[in-house]
Design a protein around this motif. Structure first.
Motif, mmCIF file in Angstrom:
data_model
loop_
_atom_site.group_PDB
_atom_site.id
_atom_site.type_symbol
_atom_site.label_atom_id
_atom_site.label_comp_id
_atom_site.label_asym_id
_atom_site.label_seq_id
_atom_site.Cartn_x
_atom_site.Cartn_y
_atom_site.Cartn_z
ATOM 1 N N UNK A 262 24.837 4.604 49.635
ATOM 2 C CA UNK A 262 25.369 3.250 49.664
ATOM 3 C C UNK A 262 26.651 3.148 50.471
ATOM 4 N N UNK A 263 27.494 4.171 50.380
ATOM 5 C CA UNK A 263 28.737 4.153 51.160
ATOM 6 C C UNK A 263 28.434 4.241 52.661
ATOM 7 N N UNK A 264 27.383 4.977 53.019
ATOM 8 C CA UNK A 264 26.984 5.032 54.434
ATOM 9 C C UNK A 264 26.504 3.650 54.887
ATOM 10 N N UNK A 265 25.749 2.984 54.016
ATOM 11 C CA UNK A 265 25.320 1.623 54.333
ATOM 12 C C UNK A 265 26.501 0.685 54.514
ATOM 13 N N UNK A 266 27.531 0.876 53.678
ATOM 14 C CA UNK A 266 28.739 0.057 53.829
ATOM 15 C C UNK A 266 29.401 0.313 55.174
ATOM 16 N N UNK A 267 29.425 1.585 55.607
ATOM 17 C CA UNK A 267 30.013 1.915 56.914
ATOM 18 C C UNK A 267 29.228 1.253 58.052
ATOM 19 N N UNK A 268 27.898 1.231 57.931
ATOM 20 C CA UNK A 268 27.068 0.574 58.955
ATOM 21 C C UNK A 268 27.366 -0.922 58.993
ATOM 22 N N UNK A 303 37.947 0.108 52.620
ATOM 23 C CA UNK A 303 38.390 0.752 51.385
ATOM 24 C C UNK A 303 38.468 -0.251 50.245
ATOM 25 N N UNK A 304 38.925 -1.478 50.536
ATOM 26 C CA UNK A 304 39.025 -2.508 49.506
ATOM 27 C C UNK A 304 37.644 -2.856 48.946
ATOM 28 N N UNK A 305 36.665 -3.070 49.844
ATOM 29 C CA UNK A 305 35.312 -3.382 49.384
ATOM 30 C C UNK A 305 34.722 -2.235 48.576
ATOM 31 N N UNK A 306 34.959 -1.008 49.038
ATOM 32 C CA UNK A 306 34.438 0.169 48.344
ATOM 33 C C UNK A 306 35.054 0.287 46.952
ATOM 34 N N UNK A 307 36.379 0.093 46.854
ATOM 35 C CA UNK A 307 37.069 0.198 45.560
ATOM 36 C C UNK A 307 36.609 -0.895 44.600
ATOM 37 N N UNK A 342 36.015 9.534 42.536
ATOM 38 C CA UNK A 342 37.004 9.818 43.573
ATOM 39 C C UNK A 342 36.343 10.443 44.802
ATOM 40 N N UNK A 343 35.346 11.330 44.561
ATOM 41 C CA UNK A 343 34.633 11.943 45.687
ATOM 42 C C UNK A 343 33.867 10.886 46.487
ATOM 43 N N UNK A 349 35.391 6.274 52.392
ATOM 44 C CA UNK A 349 36.499 6.032 53.322
ATOM 45 C C UNK A 349 36.273 6.777 54.632
ATOM 46 N N UNK A 350 35.806 8.012 54.509
ATOM 47 C CA UNK A 350 35.513 8.780 55.725
ATOM 48 C C UNK A 350 34.378 8.144 56.519
ATOM 49 N N UNK A 351 33.375 7.622 55.808
ATOM 50 C CA UNK A 351 32.274 6.954 56.505
ATOM 51 C C UNK A 351 32.769 5.699 57.217
#
Length: 377
Positions: A262-268, A303-307, A342-343, A349-351
């Motif tokens: 899901x985080x990769x999808x957010x990066x895309x 980062x805000x959306x992810x958090x 946290x991981x 964030x890295x993505x």
């Protein structure tokens, strides 16, 4: 998922420290002092009546009906509890009697094992539901064929996460009626009645463990002719619970993998957003924003959306499991779920740096000029 993991408890072991099983039945009663003196010799004092409580069971061997067996048990092992013994320390999922003692008393009947007169039985709830496919709860009757015809059992109690998983517990009188050829005792529970005490709880626990290990060694060495095998009750229970915990950990790992994807999808999505907003970013660049400032803004959005997403999921998960934790008395795990979150936050964030890289390399001013040229045309 972490809150549903199980760990050995005193209710799970019933307060017993050791579990013993012999290859050959013992026809002497280990509860008697003279029998212990005869069988254990000089070391009989280690298992004196005021130090160790012994609960022997008659046993009809059969299939392993615990969660360690992947197949359905057709002939589960049956153990017969003596009239003078009680297993009041075990926790219950449900019981037919008003109290624990009353439920165990229900086993003390000379049942014939027929459909009209089924044998009252106590089973571990997991064994009943999954291994034996007995999902009817209290009062359910089921028959098993032990070679001389069907024997019918009626459930009067279900234990919760006990070390007796995989066994049908019946009264000794009914056991003798149904299995007259199975004589002697083959299954044993041992509980320390007393131990050393001091002001240091850790030293007390160590001393108790040493005494338990000593008793196990005496039993195995002195009753070697009967093939006595003794195991720590808490370790046996931990091994049984490990099966369920493994399934839970597998689902948790799959869930964590889904979050990572899901985080990769957010990066895309962020990368697409940067491409769609390059005109806006070009204007900001033209009025004096540096590329580093724009990159910081994009990373901050990601980062805000992810958090926010992780926070919403964590809060709803806590609200979902708090009633279970409160009713069952389970302590809420903190360290491991927090580490996973946290991981995921770090990985997300890295993505998101993909979008940042695009901001740093995209020719914003040139794209603004190109858009203006298109407008003029």
């Amino acid at each position: 998922i972490s809150v549903f993991r199980l760990s050995p408890t005193e209710e799970g072991t019933g307060g017993f420290d050791l579990i013993g099983q012999t290859a050959q039945p013992l026809h002497q009663d280990l509860r008697a002092e003279d029998v212990r003196a005869e069988l254990l010799g000089r070391e009989a004092e280690t298992l004196s009546k005021d130090k160790v409580r012994v609960v022997p069971f008659r046993m009809k061997g059969g299939d392993d009906a615990s969660c360690n067996n992947l197949y359905q048990a057709m002939r589960p092992t049956v153990i017969g509890l003596s009239v003078q013994d009680s297993l009041g320390g075990f926790g219950w999922a449900s019981m037919e009697g008003e109290t624990s003692e009353a439920t165990w008393e229900l086993l003390n009947v000379p049942a014939a094992g027929t459909l009209e007169d089924p044998v009252p039985v106590v089973i571990d709830q997991n064994t009943a539901m999954w291994s034996l496919q007995m999902r009817g709860g209290l009062g359910e009757i089921k028959a098993f064929d032990y070679g001389s015809g069907d024997v019918h059992f009626r459930v009067v109690g279900l234990l919760a996460g006990s070390v007796l998983q995989g066994k049908l517990i019946v009264g000794e009188r009914a056991f003798e009626n149904v299995f007259p050829s199975s004589t002697g005792y083959q299954y044993f529970l041992f509980a320390m009645e007393s131990g050393v005490t001091s002001d240091d709880a850790k030293n007390d626990e160590t001393a108790r463990d040493n005494e338990v290990d000593e008793i196990a060694e005496v039993l195995e060495s002195r009753l070697v002719d009967a093939g006595m095998d003794v195991q720590r009750a808490d370790r046996v229970l931990a091994g049984l619970l490990a099966v369920q915990n493994t399934y839970l950990r597998t689902f948790q790992s799959l869930g964590a993998l889904g979050l990572l994807l899901g985080t990769i999808g957010l990066a895309v999505a962020q990368l697409r957003s940067v491409l769609e907003r390059r005109g806006e970013l070009a204007v900001m660049r033209a009025v004096g924003f540096t590329r580093q400032r724009l990159a910081t803004l994009v990373l901050g959005e990601n980062t805000f959306l992810l958090a926010i997403g992780i926070g919403c999921g964590a809060v709803t998960a806590m609200l979902a499991v708090l009633p279970y934790a409160w009713l069952s008395g389970t302590s809420m795990p903190i360290a491991e779920p927090l580490g996973i979150l946290l991981a995921i936050l770090l990985f997300g964030t890295l993505a998101g740096l993909v979008a940042v890289w695009k901001v740093l390399t995209l020719p914003l001013i040139e794209s603004l000029r190109a858009e203006n040229a298109v407008v003029e045309l």
